[in-house]
Write a protein that holds these residues in place. Structure first.
Motif, short mmCIF file in Angstrom:
data_model
loop_
_atom_site.label_atom_id
_atom_site.label_comp_id
_atom_site.label_asym_id
_atom_site.label_seq_id
_atom_site.Cartn_x
_atom_site.Cartn_y
_atom_site.Cartn_z
N SER A 2 0.84 -1.19 0.00
CA SER A 2 0.00 0.00 0.00
C SER A 2 0.88 1.24 0.00
O SER A 2 1.63 1.48 0.91
CB SER A 2 -0.89 0.03 1.24
N THR A 24 -6.16 -2.50 -5.28
CA THR A 24 -5.64 -3.75 -5.83
C THR A 24 -6.78 -4.76 -5.89
O THR A 24 -7.85 -4.54 -5.31
CB THR A 24 -4.50 -4.32 -4.96
N VAL A 25 -6.54 -5.88 -6.53
CA VAL A 25 -7.56 -6.93 -6.62
C VAL A 25 -7.95 -7.40 -5.22
O VAL A 25 -9.11 -7.78 -4.99
CB VAL A 25 -7.04 -8.11 -7.49
N GLN A 26 -7.03 -7.34 -4.27
CA GLN A 26 -7.35 -7.74 -2.89
C GLN A 26 -8.40 -6.82 -2.25
O GLN A 26 -8.99 -7.18 -1.24
CB GLN A 26 -6.08 -7.76 -2.03
N ASP A 27 -8.63 -5.67 -2.83
CA ASP A 27 -9.63 -4.74 -2.30
C ASP A 27 -11.03 -5.00 -2.86
O ASP A 27 -11.98 -4.31 -2.48
CB ASP A 27 -9.24 -3.29 -2.65
N ARG A 65 -13.38 -7.61 -9.16
CA ARG A 65 -12.14 -8.34 -9.48
C ARG A 65 -11.81 -8.19 -10.97
O ARG A 65 -10.66 -7.96 -11.34
CB ARG A 65 -12.26 -9.81 -9.11
N LEU A 68 -10.91 -4.36 -11.72
CA LEU A 68 -9.57 -3.97 -11.26
C LEU A 68 -8.46 -4.51 -12.16
O LEU A 68 -7.32 -4.07 -12.05
CB LEU A 68 -9.36 -4.40 -9.81
#
Length: 193
Positions: A2, A24-27, A65, A68
């Protein structure tokens, strides 16, 4: 990984720090949660209730997903590590004369609104679009959405209108436009967005 792009003390959050960073994709799950919750609070009484009730975080997460992974700019705002808002944009999708960029979406949880976070997100997106050599931007907004004042305070002016289907009904939408991304939020007092 981050990378903080902007830091501020979130008014109303005491001394807790908030920041804006590249999504990011994790978000995807956190963005989907904000997306669904903010639609339910922002569009209640405007969009059919059955449609709002049918929104699911899991479905939106899958869409985010995918989103992004595209060539779009998406940023999240965090307070104490929790995503409380997001913004996304890129090259304009539907031509509006005189504009080359588009704000695709900006949403904040209700408790994160009117604390300067929305304006900070908008400015961060504008800076990113300028790096893409885009100079102007539009945002399509449901006409009955109470956040129209936010767009006006940030320097946006109504430049177009049309109808859009949402939840099986046609609703009026307006485009707010900024002719120069450098002017977004100029002169706006903190705490107004």
């Amino acid at each position: 990984m981050s990378k903080w792009v902007d830091r501020m003390v979130g008014e109303g959050y005491g001394e807790r720090m908030s920041g804006i960073r590249v999504a990011t994709v994790q978000d995807a799950n956190a963005i989907a949660r904000v997306h669904v919750e903010s639609w339910r609070t922002t569009y209640a009484g405007i969009v059919p209730e059955a449609y709002l009730a049918s929104l699911e975080v899991e479905q939106r997460e899958g869409s985010w997903r995918e989103w992004l992974g595209l060539d779009v700019d998406v940023f999240v705002a965090e307070v104490d590590g929790e995503v409380v808002g997001f913004v996304g944009g890129g090259a304009i999708r539907e031509p509006v004369e005189g504009f080359d960029g588009e704000l695709f979406a900006i949403y904040l949880l209700r408790e994160a609104q009117r604390r300067g976070i929305g304006m900070a997100l908008l400015k961060r997106l504008a800076g990113s679009l300028k790096k893409r050599r885009l100079g102007s931007m539009v945002a399509w907004v449901l006409e009955d959405n109470s956040s129209g004042g936010f767009y006006s305070r940030s320097g946006g002016v109504r430049v177009a209108s049309k109808e859009m289907e949402v939840g099986g009904v046609m609703l009026p939408v307006v485009a707010y436009g900024w002719n120069d991304l450098r002017t977004i939020g100029a002169g706006v007092a903190r705490g107004s967005a």
